[in-house]
Design an enzyme around this catalytic site. Structure first.
Site, PDB file in Angstrom:
ATOM      1  N   THR A 159       0.851  -1.189   0.000  1.00 38.61           N
ATOM      2  CA  THR A 159       0.000   0.000   0.000  1.00 38.61           C
ATOM      3  C   THR A 159       0.889   1.242   0.000  1.00 38.61           C
ATOM      4  O   THR A 159       1.987   1.199   0.541  1.00 38.61           O
ATOM      5  CB  THR A 159      -0.786   0.026   1.329  1.00 38.61           C
ATOM      6  OG1 THR A 159      -1.334  -1.248   1.529  1.00 38.61           O
ATOM      7  CG2 THR A 159      -1.856   1.077   1.343  1.00 38.61           C
ATOM      8  N   ARG A 186     -12.081  -9.047  -2.787  1.00 41.76           N
ATOM      9  CA  ARG A 186     -11.395  -9.040  -1.481  1.00 41.76           C
ATOM     10  C   ARG A 186     -11.140  -7.593  -1.026  1.00 41.76           C
ATOM     11  O   ARG A 186     -10.782  -6.732  -1.799  1.00 41.76           O
ATOM     12  CB  ARG A 186     -10.076  -9.792  -1.610  1.00 41.76           C
ATOM     13  CG  ARG A 186      -9.204  -9.788  -0.356  1.00 41.76           C
ATOM     14  CD  ARG A 186      -8.158  -8.702  -0.425  1.00 41.76           C
ATOM     15  NE  ARG A 186      -7.233  -8.754   0.701  1.00 41.76           N
ATOM     16  CZ  ARG A 186      -6.333  -7.811   0.950  1.00 41.76           C
ATOM     17  NH1 ARG A 186      -6.246  -6.754   0.171  1.00 41.76           N
ATOM     18  NH2 ARG A 186      -5.537  -7.912   1.985  1.00 41.76           N
ATOM     19  N   VAL A 187     -11.353  -7.329   0.257  1.00 41.13           N
ATOM     20  CA  VAL A 187     -11.122  -5.993   0.813  1.00 41.13           C
ATOM     21  C   VAL A 187     -10.071  -6.097   1.914  1.00 41.13           C
ATOM     22  O   VAL A 187     -10.167  -6.969   2.780  1.00 41.13           O
ATOM     23  CB  VAL A 187     -12.426  -5.405   1.418  1.00 41.13           C
ATOM     24  CG1 VAL A 187     -12.186  -3.976   1.878  1.00 41.13           C
ATOM     25  CG2 VAL A 187     -13.565  -5.475   0.420  1.00 41.13           C
ATOM     26  N   GLY A 188      -9.080  -5.230   1.876  1.00 46.36           N
ATOM     27  CA  GLY A 188      -8.042  -5.229   2.901  1.00 46.36           C
ATOM     28  C   GLY A 188      -8.312  -4.185   3.968  1.00 46.36           C
ATOM     29  O   GLY A 188      -9.460  -3.799   4.217  1.00 46.36           O
ATOM     30  N   THR A 208       0.417  -0.377   6.470  1.00 46.88           N
ATOM     31  CA  THR A 208       0.675  -1.131   5.241  1.00 46.88           C
ATOM     32  C   THR A 208       1.071  -2.554   5.625  1.00 46.88           C
ATOM     33  O   THR A 208       1.590  -2.779   6.721  1.00 46.88           O
ATOM     34  CB  THR A 208       1.795  -0.476   4.393  1.00 46.88           C
ATOM     35  OG1 THR A 208       2.136  -1.352   3.308  1.00 46.88           O
ATOM     36  CG2 THR A 208       3.045  -0.181   5.206  1.00 46.88           C
ATOM     37  N   GLY A 209       0.807  -3.496   4.724  1.00 42.02           N
ATOM     38  CA  GLY A 209       1.121  -4.894   5.030  1.00 42.02           C
ATOM     39  C   GLY A 209      -0.079  -5.769   4.716  1.00 42.02           C
ATOM     40  O   GLY A 209      -0.937  -5.393   3.907  1.00 42.02           O
ATOM     41  N   GLY A 211      -3.435  -6.899   4.853  1.00 40.95           N
ATOM     42  CA  GLY A 211      -4.630  -6.196   5.321  1.00 40.95           C
ATOM     43  C   GLY A 211      -5.511  -6.987   6.253  1.00 40.95           C
ATOM     44  O   GLY A 211      -6.134  -6.421   7.163  1.00 40.95           O
TER      45      GLY A 211
HETATM   46  N1  GLY Z   1      -2.550  -3.374   3.090  1.00 34.28           N
HETATM   47  C1  GLY Z   1      -3.174  -3.477   1.835  1.00 34.28           C
HETATM   48  C2  GLY Z   1      -3.997  -4.639   1.695  1.00 34.28           C
HETATM   49  O1  GLY Z   1      -3.796  -5.662   2.359  1.00 34.28           O
HETATM   50  O2  GLY Z   1      -4.896  -4.595   0.899  1.00 34.28           O
END
Ligand code: GLY
Length: 272
Positions: A159, A186-188, A208-209, A211
């Site tokens: 991200t 898919r949603v993070g 970030t990482g 999600g």
């Molecule tokens: N951190 C971004 C995601 O996992 O979508």
């Protein structure tokens, strides 16, 4: 209290990419608006195909590209989830916040809203992204899909994000193509308030990482809620170090800032 902006290029980005981020910040002009100061560098990162956001977003397993983005300033929040075929999702997230009665729009609704707001069709696909998908499909054809997407745990989120402190006001912006590999829909963490982003009167935080794990821990709000109780560095390191998957944080308060990750993470900071 200095005006300042802190940006990152995503958990997993090599530190030598920090020079790209420094150049981005060098070209940012001071505006008397914390939200714009967080959004403007994110637009530059979305437009740079080296980052997994906007142009350069990683494809889903079906080959489509769906992007998430969010902005937050004070108590105002806006995000888009799984938006498709726009150049700068972060600008659409801003418009959700300031030009719609809602705080989140997803899927076709987010894309239709973008068109209504005047954002033209744009294909964010890159050759590198499609190559990555091809390689992954080859591995799946050979070995099958790992159980419950366990392979996600080893991959980075990438991200991009920014936090800003301008005239004592705080803002945050975040944008991502998601964590490769992933299913369509898919949603993070990035577009979820308190998970991948939070900003209020005490400061601003962006994550970030992976999600899924960041959202399970409501990480950005957890860190925000601790601001003022201990040094920012102590709070952020404790939270990030508790993760066994890739995770990074940038955060800014009235008198502190930190960029910290349990993997490599390019970042840049500038005072104005
Ligand atoms: N951190 C971004 C995601 O996992 O979508």
């Amino acid at each position: 209290m200095e005006n300042a902006v802190l940006i990152h290029g995503g958990a997993g980005t090599p530190s030598h990419m920090s020079s790209i981020l420094e150049d981005i910040l060098k070209n940012i002009k001071l505006e008397n608006n914390a939200l714009n100061m967080a959004i403007n560098p994110v637009i530059s990162m979305e437009d740079n195909p080296f980052f997994n956001a906007g142009t350069g977003s990683v494809p889903r397993m079906d080959g489509s590209i769906q992007m998430d983005a969010a902005v937050m300033s004070g108590k105002e929040f806006g995000s888009v989830i799984c938006i498709e075929n726009v150049k700068n999702p972060v600008l659409v997230a801003r418009d959700v916040m300031i030009r719609s009665p809602h705080i989140m729009l997803s899927g076709d609704g987010a894309t239709e809203f973008a068109r209504e707001m005047g954002y033209e069709y744009y294909n964010p696909e890159t050759e590198a992204g499609m190559e990555r998908l091809k390689k992954f499909r080859g591995e799946v054809a050979k070995n099958g899909l790992p159980d419950k997407f366990k392979f996600l745990e080893k991959k980075s989120g990438d991200t991009v994000g920014a936090v800003a402190r301008i005239d004592g006001n705080f803002a945050a912006a975040v944008s991502t193509g998601g964590s490769f590999p992933m299913l369509r829909g898919r949603v993070g963490d990035s577009p979820i308030i308190g998970a991948g982003i939070y900003a209020g009167e005490k400061g601003a935080v962006v994550a970030t990482g992976i999600g899924e794990e960041i959202a399970r821990n409501i990480l950005s709000y957890r860190i925000y809620s601790e601001i003022g109780k201990e040094r920012l560095e102590t709070i952020v390191k404790r939270e990030v170090d508790s993760f066994t998957v890739s995770c990074g944080i940038i955060a800014i308060t009235g008198d502190e800032y930190i960029s910290y990750s349990n993997t490599t993470m390019a970042y840049a900071y500038r005072e104005f």
